[in-house]
Design an enzyme around this catalytic site. Structure first.
Site, PDB file in Angstrom:
ATOM      1  N   TYR A 139       0.811  -1.219   0.000  1.00 51.49           N
ATOM      2  CA  TYR A 139       0.000   0.000   0.000  1.00 51.49           C
ATOM      3  C   TYR A 139       0.848   1.275   0.000  1.00 51.49           C
ATOM      4  O   TYR A 139       0.323   2.365  -0.233  1.00 51.49           O
ATOM      5  CB  TYR A 139      -0.970   0.019   1.181  1.00 51.49           C
ATOM      6  CG  TYR A 139      -2.050  -1.044   1.142  1.00 51.49           C
ATOM      7  CD1 TYR A 139      -2.218  -1.870   0.040  1.00 51.49           C
ATOM      8  CD2 TYR A 139      -2.918  -1.212   2.221  1.00 51.49           C
ATOM      9  CE1 TYR A 139      -3.203  -2.844   0.013  1.00 51.49           C
ATOM     10  CE2 TYR A 139      -3.913  -2.179   2.203  1.00 51.49           C
ATOM     11  CZ  TYR A 139      -4.050  -2.999   1.092  1.00 51.49           C
ATOM     12  OH  TYR A 139      -5.031  -3.948   1.079  1.00 51.49           O
ATOM     13  N   LYS A 193       5.102 -14.337   2.320  1.00 53.57           N
ATOM     14  CA  LYS A 193       5.252 -15.284   1.206  1.00 53.57           C
ATOM     15  C   LYS A 193       6.734 -15.298   0.855  1.00 53.57           C
ATOM     16  O   LYS A 193       7.132 -15.006  -0.288  1.00 53.57           O
ATOM     17  CB  LYS A 193       4.392 -14.865   0.001  1.00 53.57           C
ATOM     18  CG  LYS A 193       2.946 -15.316   0.075  1.00 53.57           C
ATOM     19  CD  LYS A 193       2.757 -16.830   0.031  1.00 53.57           C
ATOM     20  CE  LYS A 193       2.683 -17.367  -1.370  1.00 53.57           C
ATOM     21  NZ  LYS A 193       2.357 -18.839  -1.370  1.00 53.57           N
ATOM     22  N   ASP A 225      -0.970 -18.063   2.640  1.00 47.15           N
ATOM     23  CA  ASP A 225      -2.013 -18.958   2.135  1.00 47.15           C
ATOM     24  C   ASP A 225      -2.322 -20.071   3.151  1.00 47.15           C
ATOM     25  O   ASP A 225      -3.482 -20.345   3.460  1.00 47.15           O
ATOM     26  CB  ASP A 225      -1.655 -19.532   0.743  1.00 47.15           C
ATOM     27  CG  ASP A 225      -0.227 -20.047   0.638  1.00 47.15           C
ATOM     28  OD1 ASP A 225       0.568 -19.843   1.579  1.00 47.15           O
ATOM     29  OD2 ASP A 225       0.108 -20.658  -0.400  1.00 47.15           O
ATOM     30  N   ASP A 249      -4.014  -6.398   6.160  1.00 50.36           N
ATOM     31  CA  ASP A 249      -5.377  -5.917   5.887  1.00 50.36           C
ATOM     32  C   ASP A 249      -6.293  -7.126   5.668  1.00 50.36           C
ATOM     33  O   ASP A 249      -7.409  -7.193   6.197  1.00 50.36           O
ATOM     34  CB  ASP A 249      -5.325  -5.017   4.638  1.00 50.36           C
ATOM     35  CG  ASP A 249      -6.643  -4.319   4.363  1.00 50.36           C
ATOM     36  OD1 ASP A 249      -7.484  -4.224   5.274  1.00 50.36           O
ATOM     37  OD2 ASP A 249      -6.824  -3.853   3.217  1.00 50.36           O
ATOM     38  N   ASP A 253      -9.297  -9.240   8.508  1.00 51.05           N
ATOM     39  CA  ASP A 253     -10.733  -9.461   8.295  1.00 51.05           C
ATOM     40  C   ASP A 253     -11.063 -10.939   8.514  1.00 51.05           C
ATOM     41  O   ASP A 253     -12.139 -11.267   9.031  1.00 51.05           O
ATOM     42  CB  ASP A 253     -11.157  -9.078   6.872  1.00 51.05           C
ATOM     43  CG  ASP A 253     -11.510  -7.595   6.749  1.00 51.05           C
ATOM     44  OD1 ASP A 253     -10.991  -6.775   7.536  1.00 51.05           O
ATOM     45  OD2 ASP A 253     -12.306  -7.256   5.846  1.00 51.05           O
TER      46      ASP A 253
END
Ligand code: IPM
Ligand code: MN
Length: 366
Positions: A139, A193, A225, A249, A253
């Site tokens: 971001y 990752k 993942d 982010d 959630d």
């Protein structure tokens, strides 16, 4: 005389104003009950709606007011159909501007099950904190990406040694505090990752270097993942999770989905000097103005604000006030009366505020 602390309040868009109202009522009752501090609230007209009206989401004066305040308290920002010329939404102009300009690098997002919450997936053992790096990562390229000949689009991942070290250090310190409070060893899980991208391999390398300073803490690694499975099937494994901005982010959630949803997800955006407190969720425009949104994430964000202020203004019983809010929310939810629909009831936004306040008013201060 109670000491006065300046709070910049940004109710925002959608459900923002109604959930902010309940959280402010709760803060008000707590400050009156303790009488050791006073919150001087300065409401800011800063929202996507303001952008729609005036072309400016947050004025420079409003930004200066936020900067001058002891803390920033935010409801929710966003109107999806209002866009910037490049097609992106407007809320980053407010939320990301504050995070980046004020160095709010720690996105502190607790994921905790409160007894009484009814949800499809839930487990009383869930109690961990996502530490989302909030000033770099993917971001950081906002406004800096490229679209070439309408054929190829790129955004660059930014991972620095300094930025990674400071979030890992903040995560490790939090794990230490939690270990002391719970009387067990602490753990920091690094999520990335690193198997694919050099930037994430570097993030992990810096994590390892910083963790050398904390031999009392356990280390743990997961690819993002695999983390999607672990957070759903074995959430009790986690204590503190440190993670790059965009992955943070996303996983912040998923975590709340296992404890009742975003209505139970408070957060803090903290730096070394400034702090901003807001629920992790968005403005939920489809249910705005109906008095049905769950204000608990916002109320708990208010408690996180008092906790954070306590470190800067010791002696005002701010931590005690924060604990009182947290315990009162827990007791209110446990009774399963007046909860909003997202967590299994049919109550209202203002009813939740009333219910939490009733518990606070009855509480005996020992
Ligand atoms: C969050 C939100 C923000 C983000 C938006 C509103 C800019 O999704 O706080 O998680 O993407 O960080
Ligand atoms: Mn988000």
């Amino acid at each position: 005389m109670p000491k006065s602390l300046k709070i910049a309040v940004i109710p925002g868009d959608g459900i923002g104003p109604e959930i902010t109202r309940e959280a402010v009522r709760v803060l008000d009752v707590v400050q009156k009950k303790l009488g050791t501090f006073e919150l001087d609230l300065q409401y800011q007209d800063t929202s996507v709606d303001r952008y729609r009206r005036t072309g400016v989401a947050m004025s420079d004066e409003a930004f200066a007011d936020c900067k001058a305040a002891d803390a920033i308290f935010l409801g929710a920002i966003g109107i999806p159909e209002v866009r910037l010329p490049d097609g992106t939404e407007v809320q980053p102009e407010i939320v990301l501007r504050l995070r980046f300009s004020l160095g709010l690098y720690s996105g502190i997002r607790p994921v905790k099950y409160y007894e009484g919450v009814q949800s499809r997936i839930m487990d009383p053992r869930i109690d961990y904190v996502v530490m989302r790096e909030s000033t770099e990562g993917l971001y950081a390229s906002r406004n800096g990406g490229n679209v070439v000949h309408d054929e190829i689009a790129t955004d660059t991942m930014v991972i620095s040694r300094m930025g990674t070290a400071r979030i890992v250090r903040a995560a490790a310190k939090l794990a230490r505090q939690r270990a002391a409070a719970k009387g067990r060893r602490g753990k920091v899980t690094c999520v990335d990752k690193a198997n694919i991208l050099r930037s994430y391999a570097f993030f992990r390398k810096v994590y390892d270097e910083v963790m050398d300073e904390f031999p009392d803490l356990d280390r743990d690694y997961a690819y993002v993942d695999a983390m999607m499975i672990n957070m759903v099937l074995w959430p009790e494994r986690y204590d503190v999770i440190v993670v790059e901005n965009m992955f943070g982010d996303i996983i912040s959630d998923l975590g709340p989905a296992t404890v009742g949803g975003m209505g139970m997800a408070p957060s803090a955006d903290a730096g070394d000097r400034w702090g901003m407190f807001q629920p992790s969720h968005g403005s939920a425009p489809t249910i705005a103005g109906q008095n049905i949104a769950n204000p608990i994430a916002t109320i708990l964000s208010g408690a996180m604000m008092l906790n954070w202020l306590d470190e800067r203004h010791p002696g005002l019983e701010l931590k005690r006030a924060a604990d009182l809010i947290d315990a009162s929310v827990a007791e209110f939810v446990r009774k399963k009366e007046g909860l909003t629909t997202d967590i299994g009831g049919n109550g209202t936004t203002s009813g939740v505020g009333d219910g939490v306040i009733a518990v606070i008013e009855k509480a005996k201060l020992g």
